[in-house]
Enzyme design. Structure first.
Site, short mmCIF file in Angstrom:
data_model
loop_
_atom_site.label_atom_id
_atom_site.label_comp_id
_atom_site.label_asym_id
_atom_site.label_seq_id
_atom_site.Cartn_x
_atom_site.Cartn_y
_atom_site.Cartn_z
CB CYS A 135 -0.93 -0.02 1.21
SG CYS A 135 -1.98 1.44 1.30
CB CYS A 138 -0.68 2.51 4.00
SG CYS A 138 -2.15 1.82 3.25
CG ASP A 139 3.21 1.24 4.45
OD1 ASP A 139 2.69 1.72 5.47
OD2 ASP A 139 3.11 0.05 4.12
#
Ligand code: NAP
Length: 312
Positions: A135, A138-139
């Site tokens: 992701c 997300c990261d």
């Protein structure tokens, strides 16, 4: 254990699930959506969508919030964060048991979506959260001024590679062929991005590191040459597999596990419909999942009405 009864239960709260919930509730049948995590599905992690009609540019999370508000307006019952213990789609009523209770339904609409495929190479599982991520949204911010690799040639890989250039100093896009599968407009943008270096005809053999990922062993599939690529992170975006763990084998699926439906979204089981990414379909988009949800719910409502007529 608490028992809940609904005419229609939708498994999964992404675009297909919300759309099904809205159509079923408007069809005047009692409706619930059950999800193993927060509602919103995969698009909640998309930074931006440019292809959902009516919204030339919209955040994925923002769009899914609108779907949820719409479902709330029509009184769809929501059960997020459910640990699903069993799903019986064959029995009548259908029974879903979660940590919170027993859910019974006349019809079930499966909208569980799909999950990222794994590369299946050494180091991949070991370094999840320590340099391996599925992701970028997300990261990505963890990779400020670092070097990362994205694997794949589809829309996801190319779009996420571009997203990662906001943080990373360099993004290798490793693809097993010398031509991308992504939409042309997406490709053109990526080719113009100076931070992306394309590594063609190449597969990842191993992900290496100590505490964190520090390199990849890659192989050129044409020359057979094996080399080392120094990176701080790797984002595999090589496609998806259906989320069918709790009911696999109860209905007809294709070789990869995607659920086979007819044009009304009916599966091989009476009263069970499948919509969106989890089913065999030529296009997996928010718009197609939402459209599937509408079709599936309309036929689920007809099924419930026919059952009620029989029992009157
Ligand atoms: P995809 O379109 O199936 O692409 C997967 C890519 O990974 C392909 O380029 C494939 O190579 C490569 N690949 C597959 N297995 C591999 C392996 N074992 N090792 C190395 N490479 C491998 O998957 P996706 O990009 O996740 O997209 C899934 C669906 O969502 C698609 O329908 C896509 O259009 C849609 N989507 C749409 C948007 C959007 O419209 N904004 C955004 C994201 C996704 P080959 O090309 O050689 O097969």
């Amino acid at each position: 254990m608490q028992t809940y009864e609904f005419d229609t239960i939708v498994l999964g709260g992404g675009p297909g699930g919300f759309s099904a919930g809205i159509y079923a509730a408007r069809g005047a049948v009692s409706t619930a959506i059950i999800d193993i995590s927060m509602l919103g599905g995969q698009p909640s992690n998309y930074l931006e969508l440019e292809n959902y009609p009516g919204f030339s540019q919209v955040g994925g999370y923002e769009l899914m919030e609108k779907f949820e508000e719409h479902a709330d307006k029509f009184g769809v019952n929501k059960f997020p964060m459910q640990e699903i213990q069993s799903v019986d789609l064959v029995s009548n009523p259908k029974v879903i048991i979660t940590n919170e209770g027993e859910f019974r339904a006349k019809t079930v609409i499966i909208a569980t979506g799909a999950k990222p495929m794994r590369l299946g190479v050494p180091g991949e599982e070991e370094f999840i959260g320590r340099g391996v991520s599925f992701c970028a949204v997300c990261d990505g911010a963890f990779y400020k001024d670092k070097v990362v690799a994205v694997v794949g040639g589809g829309n996801s890989a190319v779009e996420e590679a571009m997203y990662l250039t906001k943080f990373a100093s360099k993004v290798y896009l490793i693809h097993r062929r010398n031509e991308l599968r992504a939409d042309k407009i997406v490709q053109e943008r990526a080719f113009k991005n100076d931070k992306i270096e394309f590594v063609w005809d190449t597969i990842v053999r191993e992900i290496k590191g100590e505490e964190l990922v520090n390199s990849l062993i890659v192989e050129n599939v044409k020359s057979g040459e094996v080399s080392k690529l120094e990176v701080n992170g790797i984002f595999p975006y090589i496609g998806i597999l259906p989320n069918v763990d709790n009911f696999a084998g109860q209905l007809t699926q294709d070789q990869r596990g995607f659920i086979v439906t007819d044009e009304t979204m009916k599966t091989s089981l009476d009263g069970v419909y499948a919509v969106g990414d989890v089913r065999v379909t030529p296009l997996r988009q928010v718009i197609t999942a939402a459209a599937d949800g509408a079709v599936g719910a309309v036929y689920a409502v007809k099924y419930v009405e026919a059952l009620k007529e029989v029992t009157v």
